[in-house]
Scaffold this motif. Structure first.
Motif, PDB file in Angstrom:
ATOM      1  N   PHE A  73     -47.820 -24.376  46.183  1.00  0.00           N
ATOM      2  CA  PHE A  73     -47.708 -23.259  45.273  1.00  0.00           C
ATOM      3  C   PHE A  73     -49.031 -22.534  45.386  1.00  0.00           C
ATOM      4  O   PHE A  73     -49.278 -21.377  44.638  1.00  0.00           O
ATOM      5  CB  PHE A  73     -47.543 -23.910  43.986  1.00  0.00           C
ATOM      6  CG  PHE A  73     -47.061 -22.923  42.583  1.00  0.00           C
ATOM      7  CD1 PHE A  73     -46.491 -21.714  42.953  1.00  0.00           C
ATOM      8  CD2 PHE A  73     -47.683 -23.347  41.238  1.00  0.00           C
ATOM      9  CE1 PHE A  73     -46.413 -20.778  41.857  1.00  0.00           C
ATOM     10  CE2 PHE A  73     -47.495 -22.213  40.497  1.00  0.00           C
ATOM     11  CZ  PHE A  73     -46.913 -21.277  40.604  1.00  0.00           C
ATOM     12  N   HIS A  92     -49.916 -19.252  46.358  1.00  0.00           N
ATOM     13  CA  HIS A  92     -49.114 -18.146  45.472  1.00  0.00           C
ATOM     14  C   HIS A  92     -50.124 -17.901  44.371  1.00  0.00           C
ATOM     15  O   HIS A  92     -50.099 -16.827  43.912  1.00  0.00           O
ATOM     16  CB  HIS A  92     -47.693 -18.658  45.241  1.00  0.00           C
ATOM     17  CG  HIS A  92     -46.671 -18.974  46.500  1.00  0.00           C
ATOM     18  ND1 HIS A  92     -46.064 -17.775  47.100  1.00  0.00           N
ATOM     19  CD2 HIS A  92     -46.591 -19.955  47.064  1.00  0.00           C
ATOM     20  CE1 HIS A  92     -45.302 -18.346  48.166  1.00  0.00           C
ATOM     21  NE2 HIS A  92     -45.467 -19.565  48.266  1.00  0.00           N
ATOM     22  N   CYS A 113     -45.061 -16.708  37.933  1.00  0.00           N
ATOM     23  CA  CYS A 113     -45.313 -16.869  39.389  1.00  0.00           C
ATOM     24  C   CYS A 113     -44.306 -18.112  39.823  1.00  0.00           C
ATOM     25  O   CYS A 113     -43.997 -18.063  41.114  1.00  0.00           O
ATOM     26  CB  CYS A 113     -46.846 -17.105  39.553  1.00  0.00           C
ATOM     27  SG  CYS A 113     -47.434 -17.117  41.405  1.00  0.00           S
ATOM     28  N   THR A 140     -41.526 -18.014  42.765  1.00  0.00           N
ATOM     29  CA  THR A 140     -41.973 -18.613  44.158  1.00  0.00           C
ATOM     30  C   THR A 140     -40.673 -19.471  44.612  1.00  0.00           C
ATOM     31  O   THR A 140     -40.284 -19.534  45.609  1.00  0.00           O
ATOM     32  CB  THR A 140     -43.245 -19.188  44.073  1.00  0.00           C
ATOM     33  OG1 THR A 140     -44.346 -18.420  43.401  1.00  0.00           O
ATOM     34  CG2 THR A 140     -43.456 -19.952  45.348  1.00  0.00           C
ATOM     35  N   TYR A 141     -40.302 -20.146  43.217  1.00  0.00           N
ATOM     36  CA  TYR A 141     -39.150 -21.071  43.785  1.00  0.00           C
ATOM     37  C   TYR A 141     -37.809 -20.809  43.358  1.00  0.00           C
ATOM     38  O   TYR A 141     -36.799 -21.512  43.077  1.00  0.00           O
ATOM     39  CB  TYR A 141     -39.707 -22.497  43.322  1.00  0.00           C
ATOM     40  CG  TYR A 141     -40.793 -23.163  43.727  1.00  0.00           C
ATOM     41  CD1 TYR A 141     -40.664 -23.392  45.263  1.00  0.00           C
ATOM     42  CD2 TYR A 141     -42.084 -22.816  43.310  1.00  0.00           C
ATOM     43  CE1 TYR A 141     -42.289 -23.460  45.816  1.00  0.00           C
ATOM     44  CE2 TYR A 141     -43.287 -23.154  43.859  1.00  0.00           C
ATOM     45  CZ  TYR A 141     -43.423 -23.683  45.331  1.00  0.00           C
ATOM     46  OH  TYR A 141     -44.568 -23.838  45.647  1.00  0.00           O
ATOM     47  N   PRO A 187     -46.247 -14.997  49.624  1.00  0.00           N
ATOM     48  CA  PRO A 187     -46.130 -14.906  48.256  1.00  0.00           C
ATOM     49  C   PRO A 187     -44.916 -14.077  47.973  1.00  0.00           C
ATOM     50  O   PRO A 187     -44.945 -12.732  48.553  1.00  0.00           O
ATOM     51  CB  PRO A 187     -47.667 -14.479  48.106  1.00  0.00           C
ATOM     52  CG  PRO A 187     -48.463 -14.750  49.230  1.00  0.00           C
ATOM     53  CD  PRO A 187     -47.542 -14.630  50.434  1.00  0.00           C
ATOM     54  N   ARG A 188     -44.340 -14.103  46.696  1.00  0.00           N
ATOM     55  CA  ARG A 188     -42.974 -13.578  46.542  1.00  0.00           C
ATOM     56  C   ARG A 188     -43.266 -13.114  45.283  1.00  0.00           C
ATOM     57  O   ARG A 188     -42.716 -13.527  44.180  1.00  0.00           O
ATOM     58  CB  ARG A 188     -41.921 -14.344  46.749  1.00  0.00           C
ATOM     59  CG  ARG A 188     -41.639 -14.769  48.092  1.00  0.00           C
ATOM     60  CD  ARG A 188     -40.437 -15.507  48.506  1.00  0.00           C
ATOM     61  NE  ARG A 188     -40.510 -17.003  47.902  1.00  0.00           N
ATOM     62  CZ  ARG A 188     -41.149 -17.812  48.519  1.00  0.00           C
ATOM     63  NH1 ARG A 188     -41.390 -17.643  49.735  1.00  0.00           N
ATOM     64  NH2 ARG A 188     -41.075 -18.959  48.148  1.00  0.00           N
TER      65      ARG A 188
END
Length: 565
Positions: free
Chosen positions: A410, A413, A433, A437-438, A563-564
């Protein structure tokens, strides 16, 4: 003009005190001094807009609340406003029986008389008399001999006794300051103080206060300590005197000078909350008191709501308490550095598991909770932070205890978000975040669990059957495996052709009681070697694990490592 290449041509080093058998370096502070706040006098005269009656009253009430028992409330001869406030305060009933007010006066007949007038009706009071004694003042300001300067002090002491005798209803105490003590000859300071004592006639039960100020801090604090120890050793009738310190901060060591002065034999410390005062300020009483507290000594002052103290001081002084001021500053318990955050996080965890109450947390000399500060503010995240920082934030705010490998996953990110925004990330930023991310956010998911049930087949296998929403469309699916996780993996592989392996799995409860939830973490890997993590949160631990598998499926489908958000 530029700084001198040879400053010794203009400035001289301060002379040492001849005290080869000094004792103070081997002593420790084991009990608190008598505290005197000069916020309403020394502090007030050093701010751009002096406090009005409302602010002075609020500040006085704060000092009483934190436990200060001796308060210098002003200089009554300075003007009518000052005189009127002191008279009102004394007669208002606001001064508790165990608090003694103090006023300051130069050694002049009219000023001394005015000072006593301002204290009419006080149950007890200290009149603080002073005159400067150092060579610079004698030669440049007064143009007087040593004897003439001493007589100024003697005449003032005589008037103290006379004025007090006129007002037997008040319990009077006298304080004398050889102003500029720190730059005066020690033998002359002693001579003047002895002369004042001979007039006042103090006893052990009714001592005089001798205040030895570093009016201008001109030497290292060890020299000031030598001066105090020399004075204490050589003062006749020492048991009839309370030795008081009033340090300034011209060299930035006002607190250190006060601490070493206590070790050298002083009984009392004067100063201001957070160090307000002339030039660079007075000794900070908050710092001295809490320094003692961290050494296991009760300072007798209560700063358990330090933010309230700061709020009042800032309001009354119209000066901010610096963000890095010891103990009180907004950022003093805050770590941005990754290594610092990791050490603090581990320290808190170890502290919870130990059997004694001893405080042992790296980088934190005091427990922020003792000052009313929240642990959530200890670790804050920006581009300088590491995985320990955001992991601590998530644990404190969301109850998530991330596995170390998940923290590492993590961290990239969080780093990307911090670099992208160029600012500190708050708890809401980090949680947002994490959810993205998940794939804990609905709009980011390819796969979303709608419902499911689990059954056991005749051969002992576990059968998963349920509804999974894929790209917004619900679909009934099922699969078999040796356990719940393997049956969900089988379902995803058979139905969607998405094959991945579970490398690690862990879970934990989040909270206790009826509101408790569970978090599940799954490390996954694709056949091509790419890997990532899935996270599931639910009231039911089994459902949390199913959600973690679908979170992993989302990561595998979208491709890990990028990174999303």
């Amino acid at each position: 003009m530029p700084m001198l290449s040879d400053p010794s041509a203009k400035y001289r080093p301060f002379p040492q005190v001849n005290l080869p058998d000094r004792q103070w370096p081997t002593r420790t502070i084991t009990s608190p001094p008598r505290w005197l706040s000069t916020d309403l006098r020394d502090g007030n005269q050093s701010i751009i807009d002096p406090m009005d009656k409302v602010k002075k009253t609020r500040f006085f009430d704060l000092l009483v609340e934190v436990g200060v028992k001796e308060i210098e409330v002003g200089f009554p001869a300075a003007g009518q406003t000052e005189f009127d406030f002191i008279s009102w305060l004394v007669q208002s009933g606001k001064v508790p029986e165990d608090v003694v007010v103090q006023v300051l006066t130069q050694s002049r007949e009219d000023l001394i008389a005015r000072s006593f007038e301002s204290l009419e009706g006080a149950h007890s009071a200290i009149v603080h008399l002073y005159n400067a004694v150092s060579p610079a003042w004698r030669d440049i300001v007064f143009r007087m001999s040593r004897e003439e300067v001493k007589q100024i002090a003697v005449r003032g002491a005589q008037q103290l006794v006379e004025e007090a005798a006129k007002r037997p209803g008040t319990k009077w105490h006298f304080q004398y300051s050889p102003e500029t003590f720190s730059t005066a000859e020690l033998d002359f300071s002693l001579e003047v103080c002895e002369a004042v004592m001979s007039v006042v006639g103090p006893t052990k039960d009714w001592p005089i206060i001798l205040n030895l100020p570093a009016t201008v801090e001109a030497a290292t604090p060890n020299i000031y300590a030598d001066q105090i120890e020399y004075f204490c050793r050589n003062l006749p009738n020492r048991e009839a005197a309370v030795i008081s310190l009033h340090t300034h901060n011209d060299r930035g060591t006002g607190v250190a000078a006060a601490e070493l002065g206590m070790m050298a034999g002083a009984d009392r410390v004067e100063g201001c909350l957070f160090g307000n005062g002339e030039r660079t300020g007075n000794c900070c009483l908050v710092t001295v008191a809490l320094n003692m507290y961290t050494q296991g000594v009760d300072p007798g002052l209560d700063f358990s709501d330090i933010d309230k103290v700061i709020e009042t001081v800032e309001y009354c002084n119209e000066l901010p308490v610096h963000q890095r001021h010891p103990y009180g500053g907004e950022l003093v318990f805050t770590a941005f550095s990754g290594s610092h955050q990791d050490a603090i996080k581990k320290g808190f965890e170890a502290n919870e598991q130990q059997n004694d109450e001893q405080w042992r947390v790296p980088y934190l000399p005091i427990d922020p909770a003792d000052l009313g500060r929240d642990y959530e503010a200890v670790i804050r995240v920006n581009s300088q932070s590491g995985k320990g920082g955001f992991a601590w934030v998530l644990q404190q705010t969301q109850g998530l205890k991330l596995p170390k490998k998940l923290q590492a996953d993590f961290s990239k990110h969080v780093q990307y978000m911090a670099d992208d925004t160029g600012r500190e990330l708050n708890a809401a930023d980090i949680w947002e975040c994490f959810k993205q991310t998940y794939y804990l956010k609905v709009e980011k998911r390819k796969f979303r669990l709608v419902d499911y049930e689990e059954a056991r087949a005749a051969d002992g296998d576990r059968v998963f059957s349920g509804t999974i929403e894929v790209d917004g469309e619900a679909q009934r699916v099922s699969g078999r495996g040796k356990g719940l996780i393997s049956s969900v993996l089988s379902t995803i592989g058979k139905t969607y052709g998405l094959e991945f392996e579970v490398c690690d799995y862990s879970e934990h409860a989040m909270g206790t009681g009826v509101d408790a939830r569970a978090a599940a973490y799954i490390e996954w890997a694709l056949p091509d070697g790419r890997s990532g993590w899935g996270v599931g949160i639910d009231e039911d631990v089994a459902t949390a694990s199913v959600r973690a598998i679908l979170s992993a499926a989302n990561g595998a489908a979208h491709g890990p490592g990028t990174p999303r958000f």
